[in-house]
Write an enzyme that holds these catalytic residues in place. Structure first.
Site, short mmCIF file in Angstrom:
data_model
loop_
_atom_site.label_atom_id
_atom_site.label_comp_id
_atom_site.label_asym_id
_atom_site.label_seq_id
_atom_site.Cartn_x
_atom_site.Cartn_y
_atom_site.Cartn_z
N SER A 112 -8.23 -25.50 -2.74
CA SER A 112 -9.33 -26.46 -2.67
C SER A 112 -10.17 -26.42 -3.94
O SER A 112 -10.51 -27.47 -4.50
CB SER A 112 -10.26 -26.12 -1.50
OG SER A 112 -9.52 -25.92 -0.34
N ASP A 155 -14.30 -18.86 -6.48
CA ASP A 155 -13.00 -19.52 -6.65
C ASP A 155 -13.09 -20.65 -7.68
O ASP A 155 -12.17 -20.87 -8.47
CB ASP A 155 -12.49 -20.04 -5.29
CG ASP A 155 -13.57 -20.70 -4.45
OD1 ASP A 155 -14.73 -20.80 -4.91
OD2 ASP A 155 -13.26 -21.14 -3.33
O1 PMV Z 1 -10.88 -16.89 1.97
P1 PMV Z 1 -11.04 -17.11 0.52
O2 PMV Z 1 -9.86 -16.66 -0.27
O3 PMV Z 1 -11.48 -18.48 0.15
O4 PMV Z 1 -12.20 -16.12 0.02
C1 PMV Z 1 -13.46 -16.11 0.60
C2 PMV Z 1 -14.27 -15.06 -0.08
C3 PMV Z 1 -15.65 -14.88 0.51
O5 PMV Z 1 -16.34 -13.91 -0.28
C4 PMV Z 1 -15.56 -14.37 1.93
C5 PMV Z 1 -16.43 -16.18 0.51
C6 PMV Z 1 -16.89 -16.65 -0.84
O6 PMV Z 1 -17.05 -17.85 -1.02
O7 PMV Z 1 -17.13 -15.81 -1.74
#
Ligand code: PMV
Length: 322
Positions: A112, A155
């Site tokens: 995403s 991300d």
């Molecule tokens: O589930 P993923 O890979 O999108 O990772 C989420 C990571 C968290 O720290 C739980 C949430 C975030 O946005 O940092």
């Protein structure tokens, strides 16, 4: 006349600091070389036509007048990115869009954020509007929050800057960690994690037990800061030990799962220095630190426990025009 633009961005894996990073603490994230590309071209009418074969979407049509309406799930990151770009830069055009993914959105490797960043970067090229990486981060992060409500933006940062980053919530700090290698094995549990639900569950825990949960996050933050140093020293044994400590704290806030624990134990039993879940938990992927001599054994051990070894190159390049 500007020709078609194609942009690609990498996926990501969280190495340290999962969850705590949502609450004003740091994390370490690395970009992975599974990329998503977005090709864009202007049209002479007021339609947006989208092909996303990896999502089973062919010839999806929407007129510009309807861009403000709630988009269907599979196309919402691309369409919300376009809407936000048009609103911010006061431009508009019909568009032909094609997306292509080198990885399944099931793995939780950041499809995403990668598609959001690629779309916004491609739009800035197509419309000849110069935006720097921080502006690209802010608009991409806004787009992700418009859809998901919650998230740290780690991300998005990985998709833009690439490499391995020390990152603090909302992009308050985005600092490259310069390294040549990251000897890590990635295993997929076969279960798709529901990130938003898990993040909200941790918010609830924090509201119920602020002192205990803040202490957990502070401990994670200390581990992240130590890991940043040990990664740069290539001290993989110590990095593995820090992963194990981070995993214990994630277990304490109930975000691990029996499938994750099976793969983590299997990796450690055959000599990985350490292992932990990566991301929200509940499923998706785990990572293990292992020397070259142990690498294949760790892969076999993960597969023996019904995990899928995911072959990725870490520390990959950030967003780029193709
Ligand atoms: O589930 P993923 O890979 O999108 O990772 C989420 C990571 C968290 O720290 C739980 C949430 C975030 O946005 O940092």
């Amino acid at each position: 006349m500007i020709k078609m633009v194609k942009v690609s961005a990498p996926g990501k894996l969280m190495l340290f600091g999962d969850h705590a990073v949502v609450h004003n603490r740091p994390c370490i994230v690395t970009a992975v070389d599974h990329r998503i590309s977005v090709s864009l071209d202007k049209r002479n009418d007021n339609k947006i036509i989208l092909d996303a074969p990896d999502m089973n979407i062919k010839n999806y049509k929407i007129s510009l007048d309807n861009l403000g309406k709630q988009p269907p799930k599979k196309v919402r990151f691309v369409l919300t990115a376009i809407k936000n770009f048009f609103e911010k830069y006061k431009v508009e055009s019909g568009l032909d869009i094609k997306t292509k993914s080198e990885f399944s959105s099931e793995f939780g490797l950041g499809s995403s954020s990668a598609v959001t960043v690629s779309t916004l970067k491609a739009l800035s090229e197509l419309f000849g509007i110069k935006i720097n990486n921080k502006e690209l981060f802010d608009l991409s992060y806004k787009t992700v929050l418009d859809i998901q409500d919650v998230g740290s933006g780690f991300d998005v940062a990985a998709a833009i800057y690439g490499g391995t980053l020390y990152f603090v919530t909302g992009g308050k700090v985005i600092e490259p960690i310069y390294i040549k290698e990251l000897p890590m094995v990635v295993g997929y549990t076969g279960i798709k994690a529901d990130t938003a639900t898990l993040v909200k569950m941790v918010y609830r825990k924090l509201a119920e037990e602020p002192e205990i949960i803040n202490k957990n996050f502070d401990d994670i933050a200390r581990i992240v800061d130590k890991a940043k140093i040990e990664i740069q020293r290539n001290n993989w044994k110590r990095v593995g030990e820090l992963m194990n400590l981070n995993q214990e704290l994630l277990r304490d806030i109930d975000v691990s799962s029996k499938e994750l624990e099976r793969l983590i134990s299997a990796a450690k039993n055959v000599g990985a220095y350490g292992a932990k879940l990566s991301g929200a938990g509940g499923g998706d992927c785990m990572i293990a630190v292992a020397d070259k001599e142990n690498y294949n054994n760790v892969i076999k051990a993960i597969e023996k426990e019904d995990g899928t070894f995911i072959e990725v190159k870490l520390n990959a390049e950030g967003v780029r025009i193709e």
